[in-house]
Design a protein around this motif. Structure first.
Motif, mmCIF file in Angstrom:
data_model
loop_
_atom_site.group_PDB
_atom_site.id
_atom_site.type_symbol
_atom_site.label_atom_id
_atom_site.label_comp_id
_atom_site.label_asym_id
_atom_site.label_seq_id
_atom_site.Cartn_x
_atom_site.Cartn_y
_atom_site.Cartn_z
ATOM 1 N N UNK A 132 135.705 52.358 50.080
ATOM 2 C CA UNK A 132 136.304 53.700 50.135
ATOM 3 C C UNK A 132 135.209 54.731 49.949
ATOM 4 N N UNK A 133 135.534 55.989 50.163
ATOM 5 C CA UNK A 133 134.576 57.053 49.983
ATOM 6 C C UNK A 133 133.828 57.363 51.256
ATOM 7 N N UNK A 134 132.790 58.174 51.117
ATOM 8 C CA UNK A 134 132.019 58.606 52.279
ATOM 9 C C UNK A 134 131.085 57.510 52.780
ATOM 10 N N UNK A 148 111.842 67.531 51.996
ATOM 11 C CA UNK A 148 113.217 67.123 51.725
ATOM 12 C C UNK A 148 113.261 66.241 50.476
ATOM 13 N N UNK A 149 114.454 66.094 49.891
ATOM 14 C CA UNK A 149 114.605 65.261 48.693
ATOM 15 C C UNK A 149 115.964 64.560 48.734
ATOM 16 N N UNK A 150 116.022 63.446 48.024
ATOM 17 C CA UNK A 150 117.266 62.701 47.826
ATOM 18 C C UNK A 150 117.647 62.805 46.360
ATOM 19 N N UNK A 172 125.897 66.163 54.065
ATOM 20 C CA UNK A 172 124.713 65.992 53.218
ATOM 21 C C UNK A 172 125.022 65.229 51.940
ATOM 22 N N UNK A 173 126.287 65.253 51.487
ATOM 23 C CA UNK A 173 126.664 64.597 50.236
ATOM 24 C C UNK A 173 127.603 63.439 50.514
ATOM 25 N N UNK A 174 127.290 62.290 49.932
ATOM 26 C CA UNK A 174 128.114 61.088 50.112
ATOM 27 C C UNK A 174 128.541 60.561 48.760
ATOM 28 N N UNK A 192 121.478 64.648 50.291
ATOM 29 C CA UNK A 192 120.233 64.806 51.036
ATOM 30 C C UNK A 192 119.955 66.298 51.151
ATOM 31 N N UNK A 193 118.946 66.764 50.463
ATOM 32 C CA UNK A 193 118.564 68.179 50.527
ATOM 33 C C UNK A 193 117.534 68.357 51.641
#
Length: 768
Positions: free
Chosen positions: A600-602, A512-514, A563-565, A544-545
């Motif tokens: 705000x945001x994820x 996995x990768x960030x 997976x995406x923030x 996060x892959x």
């Protein structure tokens, strides 16, 4: 380096006078009116140069006196070897023989000196390609070069000047140098000492008989300048320990017949040790006697100490300078009681007159622009002299980190009684650096990181950094720039752009990768001379892959939030820098606080960090450095703290002796050996810095012993000191041309079996 005197040789003047006298004696003609003037013998020199030097023109009356004046004027040009004047009727013929010109200057065997420096020095005095050759000046250059070799302890150096004629009345000038080996100090003897041993006294010297580091320090090479400095150190040592009447009677320096060994003998008289019995203030103290008394460093009942006397007089003059009295004088008058070996002092003060600063001049800033330095001044031109503001100006310039040395000289302005000029003499250091980090372990072998930064880009004072990492496990592209004076009021602006891809060091490229990308802008507002408050905003996107070895904690985060923030954190920070130097601090405190709030945001979180560094001089040679780095993060708005914002502890910059970023909560996932860090951290460091053996008091090359402790803690984990890992060790610190370089060898003191150890580590471009 001024190698050669800039003057015409006496021989040339004598030749001119002799020629003039011989010509006058040969002539005895009646004055006549010049109908024409002819020039003969010129090859390279323009005839206009000759005509311009003649003291007469066609139509003038020519006489013996004007002929002698013409010969003197032509010889003064330094272009001719022989000059004759012949009268043919009413026509004057000037017959000239030009000096040969230098076709080439060549150096053979030159090692100790830079060839370009010598060529420049020769050119300044007239020895250069295309210029007339002067044998007398070449001989003087040869002798002066020999003297320069002596100053570098190369007593056996030989210099031979060869003049080779070439076509078209030119010569080739060759300086052949046989440098030989340096003369080294074989023995240093001190006689007359009783209170202290020879070894103790020799420890005060920079010169010595050589040690394993002499190839670097050259401490075994004799120099009269270095010896004089060591004699002053010896004198200061005695005067600081009560020996008021200490004196150096004589110094002998002997060199062996083969000019390889040097012996130094120093004869001293120690005298008696005196104790201070009293201190009295006399003179004009501006009605502030009590304030000046508080500045007295001389201890009653203590042995006489010249250093304390000097500190007192300096404190007095500095305090007078605070009120504009730049010319204040403090005369120290000792009253000696030799019967009882006691001494009292009368401090006579004369504040003289107030002064204001006419000009502030800068020297040595060959790269850094004047405006970059002048905007740090707090002492202004045409303002009253203020010692505190001058010191503050110096400290602010030093904290830029662009200079290794800053000296201030005060000069009186001629023909005035109330003006001074300040001369800031600067020594620049390379501000571009390569950042390289590495560690070695049997499991991971060698790990490297690389970056380039320029703290003073193009001499503008702006910071520019680029980090590129193309390894299989960490791919990084970071560009950062800071303009410290984005506004004239000193508000700074920092812009960061980054893209990072990280995967665990597990030998599997399918792991996995960030992936994180973003940009940010931050402004720094100075509130006081040492306090700056920062405000900014960032945009961040983290993906996060999924892949092999994906920790369960990451999978849970993906399931809950995707997976995406994306996040838009606001930044608030504060920094207070009270260190005496940004490059090699010896005293003072540095504090930093930073908080990121993403509402705000994820990803929604609060992340804070506080760091404090304290530098305390233990003596002239030893410095105690303490560091504490604390971090705390918390999720907000019902969201957990994002794992990819965790703190990591371990390795260089935190707890040495452990592998980078491995000191944190143990993994609870049996399928993953990845270290996830924690939402909280504690890092504590202590260092004692000392000069490197044989390097004198050079603060850019130092040894240090250290003790580290720290760990990262999980969001639901309680911080306990017993969970901290710790280590002790030794290291080397060197301010190299590439930046601060630090080696460390650590021994873990408190560890667990699962910890990854990495004893030997080094890094360029970091502290602690």
């Amino acid at each position: 380096m001024k190698l050669f005197p800039n003057r015409f040789p006496l021989q040339q003047v004598c030749v001119a006078v002799a020629a003039a006298l011989s010509t006058l004696s040969a002539w005895a003609i009646e004055p006549f009116k010049l109908k024409d003037i002819r020039i003969e013998g010129l090859q390279r020199i323009e005839s206009g140069t000759v005509f311009a030097s003649l003291p007469f023109r066609i139509g003038d009356t020519y006489s013996d006196e004007s002929g002698a004046a013409a010969i003197r004027a032509l010889f003064a040009l330094g272009l001719f070897k022989d000059i004759r004047l012949e009268a043919q009727g009413d026509v004057l013929v000037v017959i000239l023989e030009e000096r040969p010109s230098i076709s080439e200057v060549e150096w053979v065997g030159l090692k100790e000196f830079d060839k370009d420096v010598l060529i420049k020095a020769l050119k300044e005095v007239g020895i250069a390609e295309g210029r007339p050759f002067d044998k007398a000046l070449a001989d003087k250059a040869e002798q002066e070069l020999k003297r320069q070799y002596i100053t570098r302890s190369l007593y056996g150096a030989q210099v031979l000047t060869t003049v080779t004629p070439v076509e078209r009345n030119r010569v080739k000038l060759t300086f052949t140098v046989t440098e030989g080996g340096p003369s080294k100090i074989k023995d240093i003897q001190i006689t007359g000492n009783q209170a202290f041993s020879q070894d103790t006294l020799k420890d005060q010297f920079n010169l010595d008989v050589g040690n394993w580091l002499s190839w670097y320090t050259k401490s075994d090479r004799y120099s009269r300048t270095k010896l004089n400095a060591d004699l002053e150190s010896l004198r200061s040592y005695y005067l600081a320990r009560g020996f008021l009447e200490f004196r150096i009677d004589s110094t002998q320096v002997a060199i062996s017949p083969d000019k390889q060994d040097i012996s130094i003998s120093i004869n001293i008289t120690e005298g008696e040790r005196f104790v201070v019995s009293g201190v009295q203030l006399d003179g004009n103290y501006l009605g502030k006697d009590d304030e000046f008394k508080a500045l007295v460093k001389i201890g009653l009942g203590q042995p006489y100490n010249a250093e304390k006397v000097a500190e007192t007089t300096k404190a007095f003059t500095d305090y007078f300078g605070k009120f504009g009295y730049a010319f204040a004088r403090i005369d120290v008058r000792p009253e000696i009681d030799r019967l009882n070996n006691r001494v009292s002092f009368v401090l006579q003060a004369d504040p003289s007159r107030r002064a204001y600063v006419r000009r502030i001049n800068l020297t040595g800033n060959n790269r850094t622009r004047d405006e970059v330095i002048r905007r740090e001044f707090r002492q202004l031109e045409a303002a009253w002299y203020d010692g505190d503001k001058i010191k503050l100006s110096r400290d602010r310039i030093d904290r830029l980190g662009f200079f290794t040395d800053i000296n201030i000289e005060t000069q009186e302005v001629p023909a005035t009684t109330d003006q001074v000029d300040l001369i800031f003499s600067l020594v620049e250091k390379p501000t571009g650096s390569v950042s390289l980090g590495a560690g070695f372990s049997s499991a991971e072998k060698v790990a490297l990181s690389f970056g380039i930064r320029q703290e003073n880009a193009f001499g503008s004072g702006k910071y520019l950094a680029t980090e590129v990492n193309t390894s299989r496990y960490n791919k990084t592209i970071v560009v950062s720039t800071t303009d410290p004076y984005y506004t004239q009021d000193g508000i700074s602006r920092t812009i960061d752009v980054f893209h990072r891809t990280a995967r665990p060091y597990l030998g599997d490229l399918n792991a996995y990768s960030l992936v994180s990308s973003g940009a940010g802008m931050r402004f720094g507002v100075p509130f006081t001379e040492i306090d700056t408050v920062f405000f900014g905003v960032n945009y961040e996107q983290t993906t996060i892959n999924a892949g092999t070895y994906l920790p369960a904690a990451y999978q849970t985060y993906i399931n809950d939030f995707g997976a995406t923030s994306n996040a838009l954190p606001l930044t608030v920070g504060w920094a207070r820098d009270g260190r005496d130097s940004a490059l090699v601090p010896n005293r003072g405190t540095l504090q930093r606080f930073n908080a990121d709030l993403s509402a705000t945001g994820d990803s929604r979180y609060l992340r804070t960090n506080y760091q404090i560094q304290q530098y305390t001089p233990l003596s002239k040679k030893f410095t105690l450095a303490l560091n504490a780095d604390l971090g705390w993060g918390q999720g907000i708005s019902g969201r957990p703290y994002p794992l990819f914002k965790n703190y990591f502890v371990g390795g260089l910059g935190s707890v040495r002796g452990f592998q980078q970023s491995t000191l944190g909560p143990p993994s609870t996932d049996p399928n993953s050996a990845v270290f996830l860090g924690g939402s909280k951290k504690i890092v504590l460091n202590a260092e004692v810095l000392a000069p490197f053996p044989g390097a004198g008091n050079d603060r850019t090359l130092r040894l240090f012993g250290f003790a580290d402790a720290g760990r990262a803690f999980g969001e639901n984990e309680k911080i306990t000191l017993k969970e901290l890992r710790s280590s002790v060790g030794i290291g080397l610190s060197w301010v190299s041309p590439m930046g601060p370089l630090r080696f460390s060898y650590a021994f873990p003191v408190k560890r667990q079996d699962t910890d990854k150890i990495q004893k030997l580590q080094f890094q360029i471009g970091t502290s602690f």
